[in-house]
Design an enzyme around this catalytic site. Structure first.
Site, PDB file in Angstrom:
ATOM      1  N   HIS A  86     -41.400  10.790 -33.974  1.00 55.94           N
ATOM      2  CA  HIS A  86     -42.520  10.005 -34.499  1.00 55.94           C
ATOM      3  C   HIS A  86     -42.728  10.371 -35.966  1.00 55.94           C
ATOM      4  O   HIS A  86     -42.127  11.327 -36.454  1.00 55.94           O
ATOM      5  CB  HIS A  86     -43.799  10.307 -33.712  1.00 55.94           C
ATOM      6  CG  HIS A  86     -44.255  11.719 -33.910  1.00 55.94           C
ATOM      7  ND1 HIS A  86     -43.771  12.769 -33.150  1.00 55.94           N
ATOM      8  CD2 HIS A  86     -45.103  12.275 -34.817  1.00 55.94           C
ATOM      9  CE1 HIS A  86     -44.318  13.898 -33.573  1.00 55.94           C
ATOM     10  NE2 HIS A  86     -45.121  13.633 -34.591  1.00 55.94           N
ATOM     11  N   HIS A 103     -41.906  12.061 -42.421  1.00 52.85           N
ATOM     12  CA  HIS A 103     -40.665  12.606 -41.869  1.00 52.85           C
ATOM     13  C   HIS A 103     -40.713  12.545 -40.345  1.00 52.85           C
ATOM     14  O   HIS A 103     -41.783  12.381 -39.758  1.00 52.85           O
ATOM     15  CB  HIS A 103     -40.453  14.051 -42.335  1.00 52.85           C
ATOM     16  CG  HIS A 103     -41.486  14.989 -41.788  1.00 52.85           C
ATOM     17  ND1 HIS A 103     -42.746  15.114 -42.358  1.00 52.85           N
ATOM     18  CD2 HIS A 103     -41.472  15.810 -40.713  1.00 52.85           C
ATOM     19  CE1 HIS A 103     -43.445  15.988 -41.661  1.00 52.85           C
ATOM     20  NE2 HIS A 103     -42.710  16.418 -40.652  1.00 52.85           N
TER      21      HIS A 103
END
Length: 189
Positions: free
Chosen positions: A43, A129
């Site tokens: 995620h 990220h």
């Protein structure tokens, strides 16, 4: 009793999770990390709430829902692989994205909604990220070799962020993150 945490994140499509799992498999044999994340746990964190009391959590759900009423899906592209922590013994291995104003704006909406629900959030600059692994366990980590093996920049994986999810952590389990509520983003016309 184990403490649990909550966070809002951009949900990744299954195709992207599969791409990242394949990327992890390409580099796993040469790089010893203590924990490789389950692909269902991939995620992009937008707001980390921590140990969120029920009342505040409910308020955040209401405010996030309002903030996302007109929010559209966003186009993203994986760009590179990198680390957080010491270059010799990194604590986090991640996949990064090409810069995206759409993602920054979405993050800002979530962040402000959570602050309005009285959460004190991390003030560090947003560095989008996707965590792939944690805690490198050997000596002499070689980022350049890792980037070579992962080959993300040459494979140009594009995807669409179509939902934001509130997750709850369950440490020690795999997958570790349980979806609590999901908000779909509008299709662009």
């Amino acid at each position: 009793m184990t403490k649990t945490h909550f966070f809002y994140a951009l949900t990744l499509p299954d195709e992207t999770k599969g791409f990242l799992k394949q990327t992890s498999e390409r580099i796993k044999s040469e790089f010893a990390f203590k924990k490789w994340l389950h692909q269902d746990d991939y995620h992009i964190t937008l707001a980390f709430l921590g140990d969120a009391p029920e009342e505040m959590r409910q308020k955040s759900l209401e405010f996030v829902n309002d903030a996302l009423t007109e929010a559209s899906r966003i186009d993203l592209q994986l760009d590179n692989i990198g680390i957080f922590g010491n270059v010799e013994t990194p604590r986090i291995l991640w996949a990064g994205m090409k810069p995206s104003e759409q993602l920054n704006n979405l993050r800002k909406k979530i962040y402000v909604a959570c602050e309005e629900a009285c959460f004190t959030l991390d003030k560090k600059p947003f560095k989008p990220h996707i965590t792939l692994a944690r805690k490198f366990t050997e000596n002499a980590f070689q980022l350049h070799r890792m980037q070579e093996l992962a080959d993300i920049s040459n494979r140009a994986h594009r995807f669409q962020g179509a939902a934001v999810t509130l997750y709850q952590t369950h440490l020690g389990q795999a997958p570790s993150y349980q979806p609590i509520a999901t908000f779909s983003l509008k299709k662009r016309v």
